[in-house]
Enzyme design. Structure first.
Site: not given
Length: 114
Positions: A10-12
């Site tokens: 979920a983390c870019g």
């Protein structure tokens, strides 16, 4: 070269770091979604020691209750135990290779250990 990334899809920044690792020829990659399989306090201690940072520097404060719990000023053992119990407190992504460990924020930091 073997590489392990403690990854949050979920983390870019984590996704960008993973892409760098996947695009680097010769990297034998292990991806660990640390929210599903959190590292132990002992493993975290080793990762931070090898990265040359303190557990407090590896603490995620944004979007967590770390500040309310006063974890940024807590002792190492308390921070590590909290991270192992609640992996959302771990700043990401952490990458480990034979050349060392980095907290890859920004993602280009991973090049230091490739």
């Amino acid at each position: 070269m073997k590489a392990t990334i403690w990854h949050n899809p979920a983390c870019g920044t984590s996704r960008k770091t993973l892409a760098i690792l996947q695009d680097t020829p010769g990297v034998d990659l292990t991806v660990i979604e640390y929210l599903k399989m959190p590292p132990t306090a002992q493993k975290l201690a080793q990762l931070y020691r090898d990265a040359g940072i303190t557990p407090q520097q590896g603490l995620r404060t944004r979007g967590t209750d770390a500040l309310k719990r006063k974890l940024p000023v807590a002792d190492d053992a308390t921070v590590l135990a909290a991270m192992a119990e609640e992996p959302t407190l771990i700043e990401r992504p952490l990458v480990e290779t034979d050349k060392g460990v980095r907290l890859c924020r920004p993602q280009d930091t991973v090049h230091e250990i490739l």
